[in-house]
Design an enzyme around this catalytic site. Structure first.
Site, short mmCIF file in Angstrom:
data_model
loop_
_atom_site.label_atom_id
_atom_site.label_comp_id
_atom_site.label_asym_id
_atom_site.label_seq_id
_atom_site.Cartn_x
_atom_site.Cartn_y
_atom_site.Cartn_z
N SER A 119 0.78 -1.10 -0.07
CA SER A 119 0.10 -0.16 0.08
C SER A 119 0.88 1.30 0.03
O SER A 119 0.28 2.32 -0.10
CB SER A 119 -0.97 0.16 1.09
OG SER A 119 -0.40 -0.21 2.29
N HIS A 140 -2.60 -3.31 -6.26
CA HIS A 140 -3.02 -2.85 -5.14
C HIS A 140 -4.58 -3.00 -4.78
O HIS A 140 -5.29 -2.29 -5.46
CB HIS A 140 -2.57 -1.20 -4.75
CG HIS A 140 -2.91 -0.94 -3.44
ND1 HIS A 140 -2.92 0.53 -3.19
CD2 HIS A 140 -2.88 -1.38 -2.15
CE1 HIS A 140 -3.21 0.81 -2.09
NE2 HIS A 140 -3.25 -0.44 -1.24
N GLU A 152 -5.71 -0.68 -7.84
CA GLU A 152 -4.63 0.51 -8.22
C GLU A 152 -3.30 -0.10 -8.93
O GLU A 152 -2.74 -0.88 -8.29
CB GLU A 152 -4.22 1.47 -7.19
CG GLU A 152 -3.67 2.80 -7.45
CD GLU A 152 -3.41 3.44 -5.93
OE1 GLU A 152 -3.36 2.67 -4.95
OE2 GLU A 152 -3.49 4.67 -5.89
N ASN A 190 -3.53 6.24 -1.08
CA ASN A 190 -3.07 6.57 0.29
C ASN A 190 -2.71 7.91 0.28
O ASN A 190 -2.30 8.51 1.52
CB ASN A 190 -2.06 5.49 0.60
CG ASN A 190 -3.00 4.21 1.22
OD1 ASN A 190 -4.10 4.62 1.79
ND2 ASN A 190 -2.44 3.11 0.84
#
Ligand code: CAA
Length: 283
Positions: A119, A140, A152, A190
């Site tokens: 992540s 991801h 992702e 993130n």
């Protein structure tokens, strides 16, 4: 990809979700975890989720049984077999990931892809530890993996166009919606999500509102499916802290500094749902 098989390294929250999603899409899945209890718990949870899906008439009992049959587990990484795709989904620790990825690279077929579900750790850095950085990519997934549509797709500096294109095809083949971005701290997900969670923790620490009120404001006012504190509990407070530390260090900006309360809760082992206590208590 002619051979519909995949290797998954790690049977934790993300690994087991990835295994389930691929198995439900007809892939033979071999999942490795060195901790027998993790494998046991993963298989138990997958069985429970499939059973619930049958009860809700989303899938047939035969499909559920076939999905379970397609998931094989191995306690030794060397037994994972050879696959056109291997996805690593272990703890966010670069040393551990690099050690496993180095061992796993020989288990990918000649033109196969090695992917990490990290992540926040640099895809370029992980790729550079392997012999084929052009065939390395970030895949991801999001928690809960069987529910969340997004993958992702993170392109490292040396990831080839062919690897990106094939990863996009693979993600679509398991019913996900791939969205591509370049390798940069926190990628897109993130980099945007964690500052919001961190700010919510600062607001809570400063006594601006109770946890439930902070979450209700974001749910009812912003239409988020869950509030930022409940989401932090779902993700794991240790994971949130780790990602914020990466953002703070690698982007070098104070706005990413982790909230002291987050650090304190991690020190107290109040990690969220997985320890049954975070901003909320769980049965
Ligand atoms: N595993 C599998 N399925 C699950 C699940 C789980 N852990 N939790 C819920 N579900 C399923 C339910 O079975 C239900 O399925 P059906 O529609 O087929 O009946 C569906 O999800 C909806 O569940 P509920 O009705 O119980 O609850 P809800 O409507 O409140 O949805 C939620 C729950 C899907 C978790 C929703 O609250 C949500 O989308 N929350 C946000 C999650 C999110 O943002 N995840 C990303 C986190 S960031 C990340 O993972 C990456 C990172 O790098 C940190």
């Amino acid at each position: 990809m002619a051979n519909k098989s995949v290797g998954v390294i790690g049977a934790g929250t993300m690994g087991r979700g990835i295994a389930q999603v691929f198995a439900q899409s007809g892939y033979e899945v071999t999942m490795h975890d060195a901790v027998p209890v993790a494998i046991e718990s993963a298989m138990g949870q997958i069985e429970k989720l499939l059973k619930r899906a049958v009860e809700k008439e989303k899938i047939s009992a035969d499909d559920a049984a076939a999905t379970q049959k397609r998931i094989h587990t191995v306690p030794k990484l060397s037994d994972i077999g050879r696959h056109p795709l291997i996805i690593e989904a272990v703890i966010e620790n670069p040393d551990i990931k690099i050690e496993l990825l180095k061992a796993a690279q020989s288990m990918v077929t000649d033109d196969g892809i090695l992917a990490s579900n990290t992540s926040s750790i640099s895809i370029t850095q992980l790729a550079a530890a392997t012999d084929r950085p052009d065939r390395f990519i970030g895949m991801h997934f999001f928690n809960p993996v069987p529910v969340m549509k997004l993958v992702e797709v993170v392109r490292g500096l040396q990831t080839s166009d062919d690897t990106v294109a094939r990863t996009i095809t693979l993600a679509k083949d398991v019913g996900k919606t791939p969205v591509e971005c370049n390798d940069h701290p926190g990628f897109i997900s993130n980099r945007v999500l964690m500052p919001m969670i961190n700010e919510a923790i600062f607001a809570y620490q400063e006594g601006v509102a109770e946890a439930e009120a902070i979450d209700d404001i974001m749910k009812l006012g912003m239409n988020h499916p869950m509030g930022p504190l409940a989401l932090a509990d779902l993700i794991g407070l240790d994971v949130c802290l780790f990602i914020l530390e990466v953002l703070h260090r690698d982007l070098g900006e104070d706005r990413y500094r982790p909230c002291p309360l987050l650090r304190k809760m991690v020190q107290a082992n109040r990690l969220g749902r997985k320890t049954k206590h975070g901003f909320y208590k769980y049965d």
